[in-house]
Design an enzyme around this catalytic site. Sequence first.
Site, PDB file in Angstrom:
ATOM      1  CG  ASP A  46      -0.340   0.039   2.512  1.00 52.30           C
ATOM      2  OD1 ASP A  46       0.902  -0.063   2.587  1.00 52.30           O
ATOM      3  OD2 ASP A  46      -1.073   0.186   3.525  1.00 52.30           O
ATOM      4  CB  SER A  47       4.580   1.728  -0.106  1.00 48.39           C
ATOM      5  OG  SER A  47       4.789   0.586  -0.906  1.00 48.39           O
ATOM      6  CG  ASP A  85       0.369  -4.104   2.108  1.00 44.44           C
ATOM      7  OD1 ASP A  85       0.239  -4.885   3.069  1.00 44.44           O
ATOM      8  OD2 ASP A  85       1.123  -3.114   2.120  1.00 44.44           O
ATOM      9  CD  GLU A 117       0.787  -1.449   7.964  1.00 42.77           C
ATOM     10  OE1 GLU A 117       0.407  -0.706   8.897  1.00 42.77           O
ATOM     11  OE2 GLU A 117       1.254  -1.019   6.900  1.00 42.77           O
ATOM     12  CD  GLU A 184       8.284  -0.270   7.784  1.00 46.29           C
ATOM     13  OE1 GLU A 184       7.327  -0.988   7.405  1.00 46.29           O
ATOM     14  OE2 GLU A 184       8.487   0.876   7.349  1.00 46.29           O
TER      15      GLU A 184
END
Length: 281
Positions: A46-47, A85, A117, A184
């Site tokens: 989703d970046s 994602d 996430e 991360e």
Amino acid sequence: MSKNVTISDIQQAKVEGRKLVMLTAYDYPFGLLADQAEIDMVLVGDSLGMVVMGMDGTVKVTMEHMIHHIKAVVRGCKGPLVIGDMPFMSYNTSIREAIHNAGRLMKEGGCDAIKLEGGLNFVPTVAAIVKAGIPVQGHIGLTPQTASALGGFKMQGKDAAAAKEIIDDAAGLEDAGVFSIVLEAVPAPLGKMISEAVRVPIIGIGAGPDVDGQVLVTHDMIGLFDKFVPKFVKQYTQIRTIILDAMLAYKKDVQAVDFPGPEHSFKMSAETLTQLKKMTD
Ligand code: KIV
């Protein structure tokens, strides 16, 4: 790439001590390139909201955006395991909704697995998606969708208590059935501890060298996105400068009528030209 990377290949890599390589892609050309480079896992992250769509963060990315871009990547990316994602709020409201949306990424997008996430809070959700037959990759440490709640895009697990919470997140996700975990922005020694504590591969992004593989956002790694470059990014080229130079050279050629030259132009026979002139006189 001829072989198709499977979930068991990813898990076997950790057993064999082979480091896993993961990158992001958002479209067909980059999917093809990742395929040609024989990257193990390609994440349609989703970046995309930031590096492709020019948004300030990832929270505005929708299911429709993700499906559109996953489809394009999958067309080019035949060998690597393609992971889609889950965008913000596509899995946060109910388990039923989470399974439905994870299924959409696979059925409509065509990816092989999904990523979401969250740590211990999302264990029931992850377990339910896995039970529905969808491979899940976890993502803990710095979780960009909730970065503001974590104090911004900052290193996580700074003190012992915070670091222990991330270890617990990893253990919880492993029990829930994830096939690997993205970790991360944590101190390198914590990356090592987590990788040693769980059997599933830990894919680091700013988690030091002693994890089971690495992932970077491709547009950061090739110098295409230059709004900010996180400390953990190594830039292997400055593709932005190369593209910009090409655009400026093209502009100069067009303005000076140096392009198109005879080699870029279609010919017409003298006879046809004479006939045409007669017809239009
Ligand atoms: O969206 C993304 O690109 C990611 C990577 C930072 C792992 O989640």
